[in-house]
Design a protein around this motif. Structure first.
Motif, PDB file in Angstrom:
ATOM      1  N   THR A  18      84.461  41.524   2.584  1.00 20.13           N
ATOM      2  CA  THR A  18      84.442  41.470   4.479  1.00 20.13           C
ATOM      3  C   THR A  18      85.057  39.817   4.224  1.00 20.13           C
ATOM      4  O   THR A  18      86.106  39.707   3.221  1.00 20.13           O
ATOM      5  CB  THR A  18      82.895  40.980   4.469  1.00 20.13           C
ATOM      6  N   PRO A  45      85.339  47.547  -0.041  1.00 16.43           N
ATOM      7  CA  PRO A  45      85.087  47.187   1.087  1.00 16.43           C
ATOM      8  C   PRO A  45      85.138  47.153   2.254  1.00 16.43           C
ATOM      9  O   PRO A  45      85.455  49.481   3.077  1.00 16.43           O
ATOM     10  CB  PRO A  45      86.562  46.339   0.582  1.00 16.43           C
ATOM     11  N   CYS A  46      85.092  46.798   3.467  1.00 18.95           N
ATOM     12  CA  CYS A  46      84.692  47.122   4.969  1.00 18.95           C
ATOM     13  C   CYS A  46      85.780  48.624   5.595  1.00 18.95           C
ATOM     14  O   CYS A  46      86.931  48.213   5.078  1.00 18.95           O
ATOM     15  CB  CYS A  46      85.358  46.672   5.542  1.00 18.95           C
ATOM     16  N   GLY A  61      81.401  46.601   1.947  1.00 17.43           N
ATOM     17  CA  GLY A  61      81.062  45.824   3.030  1.00 17.43           C
ATOM     18  C   GLY A  61      80.944  46.371   4.451  1.00 17.43           C
ATOM     19  O   GLY A  61      81.506  47.499   4.480  1.00 17.43           O
ATOM     20  N   ILE A 110      80.128  46.542   8.787  1.00 17.87           N
ATOM     21  CA  ILE A 110      79.765  45.838   9.859  1.00 17.87           C
ATOM     22  C   ILE A 110      78.473  45.481  10.995  1.00 17.87           C
ATOM     23  O   ILE A 110      77.968  47.072  10.435  1.00 17.87           O
ATOM     24  CB  ILE A 110      81.427  46.495  11.067  1.00 17.87           C
ATOM     25  N   GLU A 149      75.578  37.692   4.838  1.00 14.74           N
ATOM     26  CA  GLU A 149      76.135  38.408   6.002  1.00 14.74           C
ATOM     27  C   GLU A 149      77.098  37.397   5.453  1.00 14.74           C
ATOM     28  O   GLU A 149      77.384  36.450   4.733  1.00 14.74           O
ATOM     29  CB  GLU A 149      75.339  37.943   7.239  1.00 14.74           C
ATOM     30  N   ASP A 150      78.625  37.710   6.803  1.00 10.97           N
ATOM     31  CA  ASP A 150      79.357  37.264   6.384  1.00 10.97           C
ATOM     32  C   ASP A 150      79.966  36.753   7.985  1.00 10.97           C
ATOM     33  O   ASP A 150      80.206  37.880   9.080  1.00 10.97           O
ATOM     34  CB  ASP A 150      80.359  37.688   5.898  1.00 10.97           C
ATOM     35  N   TRP A 162      84.020  35.819  10.528  1.00  9.98           N
ATOM     36  CA  TRP A 162      85.560  35.602  11.000  1.00  9.98           C
ATOM     37  C   TRP A 162      86.024  34.053  10.253  1.00  9.98           C
ATOM     38  O   TRP A 162      86.968  34.253  10.367  1.00  9.98           O
ATOM     39  CB  TRP A 162      86.250  36.044  11.943  1.00  9.98           C
ATOM     40  N   PHE A 166      80.078  40.443  10.114  1.00 10.14           N
ATOM     41  CA  PHE A 166      79.628  41.851   8.359  1.00 10.14           C
ATOM     42  C   PHE A 166      78.264  41.517   8.150  1.00 10.14           C
ATOM     43  O   PHE A 166      77.872  40.541   8.138  1.00 10.14           O
ATOM     44  CB  PHE A 166      81.093  41.370   7.613  1.00 10.14           C
ATOM     45  N   ALA A 218      77.368  42.331   3.548  1.00 10.42           N
ATOM     46  CA  ALA A 218      77.017  43.162   1.993  1.00 10.42           C
ATOM     47  C   ALA A 218      76.189  43.296   1.203  1.00 10.42           C
ATOM     48  O   ALA A 218      75.840  42.369   1.301  1.00 10.42           O
ATOM     49  CB  ALA A 218      78.643  42.177   1.288  1.00 10.42           C
TER      50      ALA A 218
END
Length: 253
Positions: free
Chosen positions: A43, A130-131, A159, A161, A229-230, A232, A245, A247
């Protein structure tokens, strides 16, 4: 419209325009990884915990939709046998350049992440994704293919969303809930906004439900073993309200 081909063309141009997700890691980062000092992301901001990984020496890793020279070279420098699979030839070139320069022996394969038929059953020990599910209209074949090409006990790191991000209109504050699930740039946006995206040559995206994102992995034969969670990293207004985001770490039963 062939979404896969359209997004492929956009990503090729993103590389030429040096968009953030196309900038490969530096010589210093690769050298540091060789000395055991490294981080990679699924993420935007939060590094993947090192304890998510088994011993990387000789581990067969598939970087799924992971071109761009950001994760593959680090994993290869740590001793893994890395194959990068991506829709964009220009993104794959980023990995090839670093592989050649640092003798990393990274293999690269171009293709659609919903179709991994180029790989035999149980070809990999770990998939690092990854996303990128955001660029697929249907996640079911992705999870099924990941399960097929992973050996029993193999690990899938992905990852994803947060679905609510696609339901919100983030152009005005306070944010408004205006789009329903499932979200699609093709079907959810007003025609003028869709035309604007295409004219400006931006990727077309899809928002999936938690049922498809997490339940889909479970239905494909995975067990979720960890989650984080993540956001920006403070770059966007939405960070004040919720993480955009998350993961997952999953193991094939």
């Amino acid at each position: 419209m062939n979404i896969t081909e359209y997004n492929k063309t956009v990503w090729d141009k993103y590389v030429a325009n040096k968009v953030r997700w196309t900038i490969p890691v530096s010589k210093e980062e690769i050298e540091n990884a060789g000395n055991g000092n490294w981080d990679i992301v699924l993420t935007p901001a939060k590094p993947v915990p090192h304890d998510w990984f088994p011993d990387l020496k000789g581990l067969r890793i598939l970087g799924l939709a992971s071109g761009g020279g950001q994760q593959g070279p680090i994993l290869a420098a740590l001793g893994a046998e890395v194959t990068i699979f991506d829709n964009s030839e220009n993104q794959l070139n980023q990995d090839r350049k670093l592989s050649d320069e640092f003798n990393l022996n990274i293999k690269t394969v171009q293709g659609d992440m919903k179709d991994l038929s180029v790989f035999a059953d149980e070809s990999f020990d770990l998939i690092f994704n990854p996303c990128s599910a955001v660029f697929a209209d249907n996640l079911k074949p992705i999870w099924q293919e990941c399960s097929r090409v992973l050996k029993s006990g193999g690990i899938l790191m992905t990852g994803l969303i947060n679905p609510v991000i696609f339901q919100l209109d983030q152009e005005t504050v306070p944010f408004q809930l205006i789009y329903s699930q499932p979200y699609s740039d093709l079907d959810s946006l007003p025609k003028e906004k869709l035309d604007e995206l295409i004219e400006s040559q931006e990727t077309l995206e899809f928002g999936h439900s938690l049922t498809d994102e997490i339940g889909g992995q479970l239905n494909a034969g995975f067990l979720i073993t960890d989650f984080y969670e993540d956001d920006w990293n403070g770059e966007k207004e939405i960070d004040k309200y919720l993480p955009s985001f998350f993961a997952t770490r999953a193991v094939k039963k």
